[in-house]
Write an enzyme that holds these catalytic residues in place. Sequence first.
Site, short mmCIF file in Angstrom:
data_model
loop_
_atom_site.label_atom_id
_atom_site.label_comp_id
_atom_site.label_asym_id
_atom_site.label_seq_id
_atom_site.Cartn_x
_atom_site.Cartn_y
_atom_site.Cartn_z
N ASP A 194 19.25 7.64 19.74
CA ASP A 194 17.96 8.27 20.01
C ASP A 194 17.04 7.91 18.84
O ASP A 194 17.52 7.47 17.78
CB ASP A 194 18.15 9.78 20.13
CG ASP A 194 16.84 10.51 20.35
OD1 ASP A 194 16.05 10.05 21.20
OD2 ASP A 194 16.61 11.53 19.67
N ASP B 138 13.48 9.69 17.57
CA ASP B 138 12.95 10.80 16.79
C ASP B 138 14.03 11.84 16.52
O ASP B 138 14.67 12.34 17.45
CB ASP B 138 11.79 11.47 17.54
CG ASP B 138 10.68 10.48 17.86
OD1 ASP B 138 9.72 10.40 17.09
OD2 ASP B 138 10.79 9.77 18.90
N ASP C 34 20.19 13.76 18.75
CA ASP C 34 20.08 15.08 18.15
C ASP C 34 19.67 16.16 19.14
O ASP C 34 19.30 17.27 18.75
CB ASP C 34 19.06 15.06 17.00
CG ASP C 34 17.62 14.92 17.49
OD1 ASP C 34 16.77 15.75 17.12
OD2 ASP C 34 17.35 13.97 18.25
#
Length: 221
Positions: free
Chosen positions: A11, A13, A170
Amino acid sequence: MFNDIEAVLFDLDGTLIDSAPDLGAAADKMRTDRGLASLPLADYRPMAGAGARGMIGIAFGLTPDDDGFGDLKEEFFANYEACMTERTYAFDGVAELIAQIDRSGLKWGVVTNKSARFTLPLTRRMPLFESAQTIISGDTTPHAKPHPAPLLEAARQLQLHPGRCVYVGDDERDIVAGRAAGMPTVAAAYGYLGALADTRHWKADATIVSPSSLLNLLRMA
């Protein structure tokens, strides 16, 4: 821990880069332009992974179902486009992690829900991404995460079976998407939502508390 892995997908950001300062600044400018008090970055940071929805929610307490949200979203996008690499940086340890992945001969890439309008210029401006072999944005496929389509497209571009790719993110949707794509998954507990959520409930194959921790899982430490 992971055997027969040929690629690492991340991922963006909250996993590779901390873009919260620029995202928060774009939303906060909307407040100050209206004569409202500035909010601290700490207010914006936990919702940075949610993009415009999260930032506008913090700045104005609005949801996508509220009147006027669409106009605010476009204003936010324009603000963010103007500043998106001013304060954004890779998390500590990420550059070293990517360098080690490159040296090992593994492929790597990015799968994000950020639209290509932002993903492509941002990754082109950051030297970190020069060796990435695939970058999948939220609008690359008809579906965004938690749908597995973006991850399957990344594996297709890398010419690898999905099971040979590990996905690191995250947010719980990252783990849901990875599992649905048939990939081993790693929860990045240092990220935006990871720092506040109980990642044990995400059913990831592993959890890391720093980017460098991934090296142990990949047997590269």
